[in-house]
Design a protein around this motif. Structure first.
Motif, PDB file in Angstrom:
ATOM      1  N   MET A  54       0.840  -1.173   0.000  1.00  0.00           N
ATOM      2  CA  MET A  54       0.000   0.000   0.000  1.00  0.00           C
ATOM      3  C   MET A  54       0.883   1.233   0.000  1.00  0.00           C
ATOM      4  N   SER A  55       0.662   2.117  -0.979  1.00  0.00           N
ATOM      5  CA  SER A  55       1.490   3.305  -1.032  1.00  0.00           C
ATOM      6  C   SER A  55       0.766   4.463  -0.364  1.00  0.00           C
ATOM      7  N   THR A  56       1.549   5.319   0.261  1.00  0.00           N
ATOM      8  CA  THR A  56       0.962   6.500   0.882  1.00  0.00           C
ATOM      9  C   THR A  56       1.438   7.719   0.127  1.00  0.00           C
ATOM     10  N   HIS A  57       0.560   8.693   0.039  1.00  0.00           N
ATOM     11  CA  HIS A  57       0.902   9.932  -0.665  1.00  0.00           C
ATOM     12  C   HIS A  57       1.551  10.877   0.327  1.00  0.00           C
ATOM     13  N   ILE A  58       2.738  11.305   0.020  1.00  0.00           N
ATOM     14  CA  ILE A  58       3.434  12.270   0.849  1.00  0.00           C
ATOM     15  C   ILE A  58       3.364  13.606   0.126  1.00  0.00           C
ATOM     16  N   PRO A  59       2.622  14.571   0.688  1.00  0.00           N
ATOM     17  CA  PRO A  59       2.484  15.839  -0.004  1.00  0.00           C
ATOM     18  C   PRO A  59       3.824  16.565  -0.114  1.00  0.00           C
ATOM     19  N   THR A  60       4.023  17.221  -1.240  1.00  0.00           N
ATOM     20  CA  THR A  60       5.215  18.030  -1.421  1.00  0.00           C
ATOM     21  C   THR A  60       4.882  19.447  -1.000  1.00  0.00           C
ATOM     22  N   PRO A  61       5.881  20.233  -0.621  1.00  0.00           N
ATOM     23  CA  PRO A  61       5.604  21.601  -0.199  1.00  0.00           C
ATOM     24  C   PRO A  61       4.936  22.425  -1.303  1.00  0.00           C
ATOM     25  N   ARG A 113      -1.965  11.253  -6.455  1.00  0.00           N
ATOM     26  CA  ARG A 113      -0.635  10.797  -6.898  1.00  0.00           C
ATOM     27  C   ARG A 113      -0.049  11.850  -7.826  1.00  0.00           C
ATOM     28  N   MET A 114       1.264  11.924  -7.869  1.00  0.00           N
ATOM     29  CA  MET A 114       1.959  12.895  -8.711  1.00  0.00           C
ATOM     30  C   MET A 114       2.380  12.232 -10.026  1.00  0.00           C
ATOM     31  N   TYR A 115       2.236  12.975 -11.123  1.00  0.00           N
ATOM     32  CA  TYR A 115       2.627  12.499 -12.450  1.00  0.00           C
ATOM     33  C   TYR A 115       3.468  13.583 -13.116  1.00  0.00           C
ATOM     34  N   PRO A 116       4.492  13.184 -13.885  1.00  0.00           N
ATOM     35  CA  PRO A 116       5.317  14.182 -14.559  1.00  0.00           C
ATOM     36  C   PRO A 116       4.678  14.738 -15.835  1.00  0.00           C
ATOM     37  N   SER A 117       3.635  14.062 -16.360  1.00  0.00           N
ATOM     38  CA  SER A 117       3.031  14.540 -17.607  1.00  0.00           C
ATOM     39  C   SER A 117       1.539  14.270 -17.647  1.00  0.00           C
ATOM     40  N   LEU A 118       0.846  15.104 -18.411  1.00  0.00           N
ATOM     41  CA  LEU A 118      -0.582  14.907 -18.626  1.00  0.00           C
ATOM     42  C   LEU A 118      -0.842  13.650 -19.458  1.00  0.00           C
ATOM     43  N   SER A 119       0.093  13.310 -20.319  1.00  0.00           N
ATOM     44  CA  SER A 119      -0.075  12.128 -21.162  1.00  0.00           C
ATOM     45  C   SER A 119      -0.139  10.859 -20.320  1.00  0.00           C
ATOM     46  N   MET A 120       0.640  10.792 -19.259  1.00  0.00           N
ATOM     47  CA  MET A 120       0.593   9.628 -18.379  1.00  0.00           C
ATOM     48  C   MET A 120      -0.775   9.528 -17.697  1.00  0.00           C
ATOM     49  N   ALA A 144       3.367  23.604  -8.766  1.00  0.00           N
ATOM     50  CA  ALA A 144       4.394  24.611  -9.016  1.00  0.00           C
ATOM     51  C   ALA A 144       5.682  24.014  -9.558  1.00  0.00           C
ATOM     52  N   ASP A 145       5.916  22.734  -9.297  1.00  0.00           N
ATOM     53  CA  ASP A 145       7.150  22.106  -9.772  1.00  0.00           C
ATOM     54  C   ASP A 145       7.005  21.484 -11.158  1.00  0.00           C
ATOM     55  N   GLY A 146       5.894  21.801 -11.858  1.00  0.00           N
ATOM     56  CA  GLY A 146       5.709  21.320 -13.228  1.00  0.00           C
ATOM     57  C   GLY A 146       5.102  19.935 -13.331  1.00  0.00           C
ATOM     58  N   GLN A 147       4.700  19.369 -12.205  1.00  0.00           N
ATOM     59  CA  GLN A 147       4.061  18.054 -12.230  1.00  0.00           C
ATOM     60  C   GLN A 147       2.543  18.229 -12.135  1.00  0.00           C
ATOM     61  N   TYR A 148       1.844  17.093 -12.070  1.00  0.00           N
ATOM     62  CA  TYR A 148       0.395  17.106 -12.017  1.00  0.00           C
ATOM     63  C   TYR A 148      -0.078  16.134 -10.947  1.00  0.00           C
ATOM     64  N   PRO A 184      -2.052  19.812  -0.122  1.00  0.00           N
ATOM     65  CA  PRO A 184      -3.168  18.884  -0.293  1.00  0.00           C
ATOM     66  C   PRO A 184      -4.485  19.475   0.175  1.00  0.00           C
ATOM     67  N   SER A 185      -4.418  20.434   1.089  1.00  0.00           N
ATOM     68  CA  SER A 185      -5.658  21.014   1.577  1.00  0.00           C
ATOM     69  C   SER A 185      -6.417  21.727   0.459  1.00  0.00           C
ATOM     70  N   VAL A 186      -5.736  22.378  -0.444  1.00  0.00           N
ATOM     71  CA  VAL A 186      -6.394  23.072  -1.552  1.00  0.00           C
ATOM     72  C   VAL A 186      -7.021  22.066  -2.502  1.00  0.00           C
ATOM     73  N   ALA A 187      -6.269  21.057  -2.885  1.00  0.00           N
ATOM     74  CA  ALA A 187      -6.802  20.036  -3.789  1.00  0.00           C
ATOM     75  C   ALA A 187      -8.005  19.339  -3.157  1.00  0.00           C
ATOM     76  N   ALA A 188      -7.901  19.023  -1.892  1.00  0.00           N
ATOM     77  CA  ALA A 188      -8.999  18.341  -1.205  1.00  0.00           C
ATOM     78  C   ALA A 188     -10.226  19.241  -1.100  1.00  0.00           C
TER      79      ALA A 188
END
Length: 168
Positions: A1-8, A125-132, A116-120, A12-16
């Motif tokens: 089971m993976s846990t999501h670790i929020p990045t600075p 979960r974090m993804y480096p591209s919209l295509s993924m 802000a770091d160019g990911q999504y 996550p509060s805004v997304a939630a």
């Protein structure tokens, strides 16, 4: 089971908060409006209120991440008002941090947040591209910017010519 670790850079509060807006009772939407914007709600149109609240939540949080974001947006708006045209984006366009992309696919609404770091962020979960993300949603290879409507299809029909053909 993976846990999501929020990045600075991705609060996550805004997304939630944005993700749960459609599930809130209208009384809570109005209370949130008063808290974030002040005053009575200008309309009873729920979609309008949700969008403005989501914008204000992002504006408040991502101003902390990128203080120049509002200045850039104000310059773009002023340019649009002055010229009546939106400047074309670079071919390698990435949405501003905090932008929420929404796409309905097979009756399911999918929300992606640009960070802000160019990911999504998609489904916590974090993804480096919209295509993924598009591939995750559809099970097929897609251009992410095309799937989320950031770029028109390459086979989009050219504008019809306004020139009349001469008679033979």
């Amino acid at each position: 089971m993976s846990t999501h670790i929020p990045t600075p850079s991705t609060p996550p509060s805004v997304a939630a908060q944005i993700a749960r807006l459609p599930d809130l009772p209208m009384a809570d939407i109005k209370a949130l409006w008063q808290q974030l914007v002040g005053g009575e709600t200008p309309t009873h149109n729920r979609q309008f209120l949700e969008r403005r609240i989501a914008y204000r939540l992002q504006e408040t949080e991502f101003r902390k991440v990128d203080a120049n974001l509002l200045d850039r947006n104000q310059r773009r708006i002023a340019s649009l008002v002055e010229t009546g045209k939106v400047k074309k984006r670079d071919r390698d366009y990435r949405p501003a941090a905090g932008t929420v992309l929404v796409r309905e696919y097979k009756g399911v609404e999918h929300r992606v947040i640009a960070t802000a770091d160019g990911q999504y962020e998609f489904q916590s979960r974090m993804y480096p591209s919209l295509s993924m993300i598009a591939r995750e949603i559809t099970g097929m290879r897609w251009s992410g910017p095309l799937f989320f409507g950031l770029r028109p299809p390459s086979n989009a029909k050219a504008k019809p010519s306004t020139k009349k053909r001469g008679a033979r």
